[in-house]
Write an enzyme that holds these catalytic residues in place. Sequence first.
Site, PDB file in Angstrom:
ATOM      1  N   ARG A  94      16.669  17.975  83.162  1.00  0.00           N
ATOM      2  CA  ARG A  94      17.358  18.262  81.894  1.00  0.00           C
ATOM      3  C   ARG A  94      18.169  19.514  82.100  1.00  0.00           C
ATOM      4  O   ARG A  94      17.634  20.538  82.541  1.00  0.00           O
ATOM      5  CB  ARG A  94      16.361  18.487  80.764  1.00  0.00           C
ATOM      6  CG  ARG A  94      15.678  17.243  80.269  1.00  0.00           C
ATOM      7  CD  ARG A  94      14.747  17.589  79.108  1.00  0.00           C
ATOM      8  NE  ARG A  94      14.091  16.402  78.593  1.00  0.00           N
ATOM      9  CZ  ARG A  94      13.016  15.850  79.128  1.00  0.00           C
ATOM     10  NH1 ARG A  94      12.479  16.370  80.213  1.00  0.00           N
ATOM     11  NH2 ARG A  94      12.479  14.775  78.593  1.00  0.00           N
ATOM     12  N   ALA A 131      22.253  24.847  85.576  1.00  0.00           N
ATOM     13  CA  ALA A 131      21.582  25.288  84.353  1.00  0.00           C
ATOM     14  C   ALA A 131      20.502  24.311  83.888  1.00  0.00           C
ATOM     15  O   ALA A 131      20.600  23.718  82.801  1.00  0.00           O
ATOM     16  CB  ALA A 131      22.619  25.525  83.247  1.00  0.00           C
ATOM     17  N   THR A 175      29.507  25.913 100.963  1.00  0.00           N
ATOM     18  CA  THR A 175      30.098  27.227 100.660  1.00  0.00           C
ATOM     19  C   THR A 175      31.052  27.165  99.467  1.00  0.00           C
ATOM     20  O   THR A 175      31.629  28.184  99.092  1.00  0.00           O
ATOM     21  CB  THR A 175      30.857  27.767 101.894  1.00  0.00           C
ATOM     22  OG1 THR A 175      31.665  26.708 102.427  1.00  0.00           O
ATOM     23  CG2 THR A 175      29.908  28.283 102.956  1.00  0.00           C
ATOM     24  N   ASN A 206      28.810  24.579  95.314  1.00  0.00           N
ATOM     25  CA  ASN A 206      27.365  24.649  95.513  1.00  0.00           C
ATOM     26  C   ASN A 206      26.866  26.080  95.600  1.00  0.00           C
ATOM     27  O   ASN A 206      25.858  26.444  94.992  1.00  0.00           O
ATOM     28  CB  ASN A 206      27.020  23.882  96.799  1.00  0.00           C
ATOM     29  CG  ASN A 206      25.605  24.138  97.272  1.00  0.00           C
ATOM     30  OD1 ASN A 206      24.641  23.677  96.660  1.00  0.00           O
ATOM     31  ND2 ASN A 206      25.467  24.903  98.353  1.00  0.00           N
ATOM     32  N   ASP A 247      41.827  25.908 101.817  1.00  0.00           N
ATOM     33  CA  ASP A 247      40.802  24.865 101.893  1.00  0.00           C
ATOM     34  C   ASP A 247      41.070  23.783 100.845  1.00  0.00           C
ATOM     35  O   ASP A 247      40.829  22.595 101.080  1.00  0.00           O
ATOM     36  CB  ASP A 247      39.412  25.476 101.663  1.00  0.00           C
ATOM     37  CG  ASP A 247      38.915  26.235 102.889  1.00  0.00           C
ATOM     38  OD1 ASP A 247      39.289  25.866 104.014  1.00  0.00           O
ATOM     39  OD2 ASP A 247      38.167  27.208 102.718  1.00  0.00           O
ATOM     40  N   GLY A 248      41.591  24.203  99.679  1.00  0.00           N
ATOM     41  CA  GLY A 248      41.928  23.246  98.618  1.00  0.00           C
ATOM     42  C   GLY A 248      42.989  22.258  99.094  1.00  0.00           C
ATOM     43  O   GLY A 248      42.930  21.068  98.777  1.00  0.00           O
ATOM     44  N   ASN A 274      33.566  17.955 100.080  1.00  0.00           N
ATOM     45  CA  ASN A 274      32.789  19.120  99.639  1.00  0.00           C
ATOM     46  C   ASN A 274      31.558  18.710  98.839  1.00  0.00           C
ATOM     47  O   ASN A 274      30.446  18.998  99.216  1.00  0.00           O
ATOM     48  CB  ASN A 274      33.632  20.010  98.716  1.00  0.00           C
ATOM     49  CG  ASN A 274      34.329  21.138  99.451  1.00  0.00           C
ATOM     50  OD1 ASN A 274      34.106  21.343 100.639  1.00  0.00           O
ATOM     51  ND2 ASN A 274      35.166  21.860  98.744  1.00  0.00           N
ATOM     52  N   GLU A 275      31.824  18.060  97.705  1.00  0.00           N
ATOM     53  CA  GLU A 275      30.718  17.763  96.798  1.00  0.00           C
ATOM     54  C   GLU A 275      31.133  16.785  95.714  1.00  0.00           C
ATOM     55  O   GLU A 275      32.314  16.555  95.480  1.00  0.00           O
ATOM     56  CB  GLU A 275      30.181  19.034  96.128  1.00  0.00           C
ATOM     57  CG  GLU A 275      30.975  19.583  94.971  1.00  0.00           C
ATOM     58  CD  GLU A 275      32.248  20.312  95.346  1.00  0.00           C
ATOM     59  OE1 GLU A 275      33.318  19.741  95.044  1.00  0.00           O
ATOM     60  OE2 GLU A 275      32.228  21.391  95.920  1.00  0.00           O
TER      61      GLU A 275
HETATM   62  P1  NAP Z   1      40.483  25.774  93.377  1.00  0.00           P
HETATM   63  O1  NAP Z   1      40.126  26.401  92.074  1.00  0.00           O
HETATM   64  O2  NAP Z   1      41.871  25.825  93.827  1.00  0.00           O
HETATM   65  O3  NAP Z   1      39.557  26.303  94.563  1.00  0.00           O
HETATM   66  C1  NAP Z   1      38.458  27.033  94.320  1.00  0.00           C
HETATM   67  C2  NAP Z   1      38.160  27.906  95.544  1.00  0.00           C
HETATM   68  O4  NAP Z   1      37.227  27.216  96.365  1.00  0.00           O
HETATM   69  C3  NAP Z   1      39.381  28.247  96.419  1.00  0.00           C
HETATM   70  O5  NAP Z   1      39.296  29.615  96.733  1.00  0.00           O
HETATM   71  C4  NAP Z   1      39.155  27.385  97.660  1.00  0.00           C
HETATM   72  O6  NAP Z   1      39.664  27.967  98.841  1.00  0.00           O
HETATM   73  C5  NAP Z   1      37.648  27.390  97.720  1.00  0.00           C
HETATM   74  N1  NAP Z   1      37.045  26.321  98.520  1.00  0.00           N
HETATM   75  C6  NAP Z   1      37.330  25.003  98.564  1.00  0.00           C
HETATM   76  N2  NAP Z   1      36.503  24.388  99.429  1.00  0.00           N
HETATM   77  C7  NAP Z   1      35.669  25.341  99.929  1.00  0.00           C
HETATM   78  C8  NAP Z   1      34.615  25.318 100.863  1.00  0.00           C
HETATM   79  N3  NAP Z   1      34.209  24.198 101.449  1.00  0.00           N
HETATM   80  N4  NAP Z   1      33.984  26.496 101.150  1.00  0.00           N
HETATM   81  C9  NAP Z   1      34.374  27.645 100.556  1.00  0.00           C
HETATM   82  N5  NAP Z   1      35.364  27.730  99.666  1.00  0.00           N
HETATM   83  C10 NAP Z   1      36.002  26.578  99.353  1.00  0.00           C
HETATM   84  O7  NAP Z   1      39.977  24.295  93.322  1.00  0.00           O
HETATM   85  P2  NAP Z   1      40.455  23.088  94.216  1.00  0.00           P
HETATM   86  O8  NAP Z   1      41.590  23.409  95.116  1.00  0.00           O
HETATM   87  O9  NAP Z   1      40.568  22.003  93.261  1.00  0.00           O
HETATM   88  O10 NAP Z   1      39.238  22.937  95.206  1.00  0.00           O
HETATM   89  C11 NAP Z   1      38.160  22.186  94.873  1.00  0.00           C
HETATM   90  C12 NAP Z   1      36.959  22.810  95.491  1.00  0.00           C
HETATM   91  O11 NAP Z   1      36.851  24.158  95.068  1.00  0.00           O
HETATM   92  C13 NAP Z   1      35.725  22.104  94.977  1.00  0.00           C
HETATM   93  O12 NAP Z   1      35.391  21.063  95.857  1.00  0.00           O
HETATM   94  C14 NAP Z   1      34.705  23.206  94.881  1.00  0.00           C
HETATM   95  O13 NAP Z   1      33.859  23.255  96.028  1.00  0.00           O
HETATM   96  C15 NAP Z   1      35.512  24.491  94.835  1.00  0.00           C
HETATM   97  N6  NAP Z   1      35.419  25.069  93.510  1.00  0.00           N
HETATM   98  C16 NAP Z   1      34.507  26.039  93.324  1.00  0.00           C
HETATM   99  C17 NAP Z   1      34.317  26.574  92.066  1.00  0.00           C
HETATM  100  C18 NAP Z   1      33.303  27.626  91.882  1.00  0.00           C
HETATM  101  O14 NAP Z   1      32.827  28.160  92.894  1.00  0.00           O
HETATM  102  N7  NAP Z   1      32.915  27.923  90.652  1.00  0.00           N
HETATM  103  C19 NAP Z   1      35.072  26.139  90.972  1.00  0.00           C
HETATM  104  C20 NAP Z   1      36.016  25.147  91.204  1.00  0.00           C
HETATM  105  C21 NAP Z   1      36.160  24.599  92.485  1.00  0.00           C
HETATM  106  P3  NAP Z   1      41.232  28.118  99.145  1.00  0.00           P
HETATM  107  O15 NAP Z   1      41.683  29.288  98.326  1.00  0.00           O
HETATM  108  O16 NAP Z   1      41.256  28.366 100.603  1.00  0.00           O
HETATM  109  O17 NAP Z   1      41.906  26.831  98.736  1.00  0.00           O
END
Ligand code: NAP
Length: 269
Positions: free
Chosen positions: A147, A184, A160, A163, A45-46, A121-122
């Site tokens: 705050r 938070a 998903t 968020n 997805d990334g 995504n967001e």
């Molecule tokens: P990353 O650290 O490589 O990806 C974080 C995880 O989020 C990966 O497992 C990715 O799936 C998954 N992901 C991305 N879009 C998603 C979606 N719409 N629904 C469910 N899972 C999703 O970070 P990145 O490649 O830079 O991706 C950025 C996205 O990751 C952000 O937009 C954010 O939504 C999400 N993210 C989440 C967190 C968290 O949950 N704490 C932290 C950082 C980022 P794949 O393994 O298939 O790529």
Amino acid sequence: MKVAIYSNQTNDSNKVTSRIKELLVDTGIIIDDVAPDIVLSIGGDGTLLSAFHHYRDQLEHVRFVGIHTGHLGFYTDWRDFEADKLVESLKQDNGQRVSYPLVDVDINYTDGTKEHFVALNESIIKKIENTMVCDIYIKGQLFERFRGDGLCVSTPTGSTGYNKSIGGAVIDPSLVGLQLSEIASINNRVFRTLGSPIIVGKDQYLDLELRTEDRLIVSCDQLQAHGLNEKRSIATMHYQISMSKIYFARYRHTNFWERVDEAFIGGLK
Ligand code: NAP
């Protein structure tokens, strides 16, 4: 038909890329990374998020197809071992597509300048040190003073992602709206916010009036839209459902709630 291949370049993705290229050459489909009709994203997805930002200026006529080299993802309908089936579907393509909403993000600086971004995504705004304070407006109407560490505005398909990790609801992507989730928040006898995520409909918009302007970061998906090195200070943020959409060439349908089950629960069936 012209097809671009956008890969995260891992060993697994490189293998799938080679196989797909071989098959495409046999079918006479042209590989064109500059002005494609279809973008094949190979990775996760990334990777699809990166592909979206790479082809952001061509969203109106490009359709995306996601191939996942691991588990099935949220933007990825195909697995790495299905290259042959996918190319068969490309050969029979009749322009079928589904669309999902995007969020427009505007950063308005205190010096009167502006920056515009689009996220799939967001978009997250966070304060690195101390508390972020801002007034939240819904469709121009003051709602509350926040705050806390920050706020996340996500699309239905982004629900998903980050968020969900901060307690936001998972939203069926057939609904069009924006979710605002707190990171938070401070809630005590003095300071109070609603304390739960809110979802506004497609005709609504959200504005934040920042009360603390410094040490903020803003991200749009994986991209940093405003970093700590930025000299300008943020006055307000504006979020609304974008007029642009992302289109996917949907050759087959995977039920959204099955994906949610598989990604986050699994194992029970
Ligand atoms: P990353 O650290 O490589 O990806 C974080 C995880 O989020 C990966 O497992 C990715 O799936 C998954 N992901 C991305 N879009 C998603 C979606 N719409 N629904 C469910 N899972 C999703 O970070 P990145 O490649 O830079 O991706 C950025 C996205 O990751 C952000 O937009 C954010 O939504 C999400 N993210 C989440 C967190 C968290 O949950 N704490 C932290 C950082 C980022 P794949 O393994 O298939 O790529």
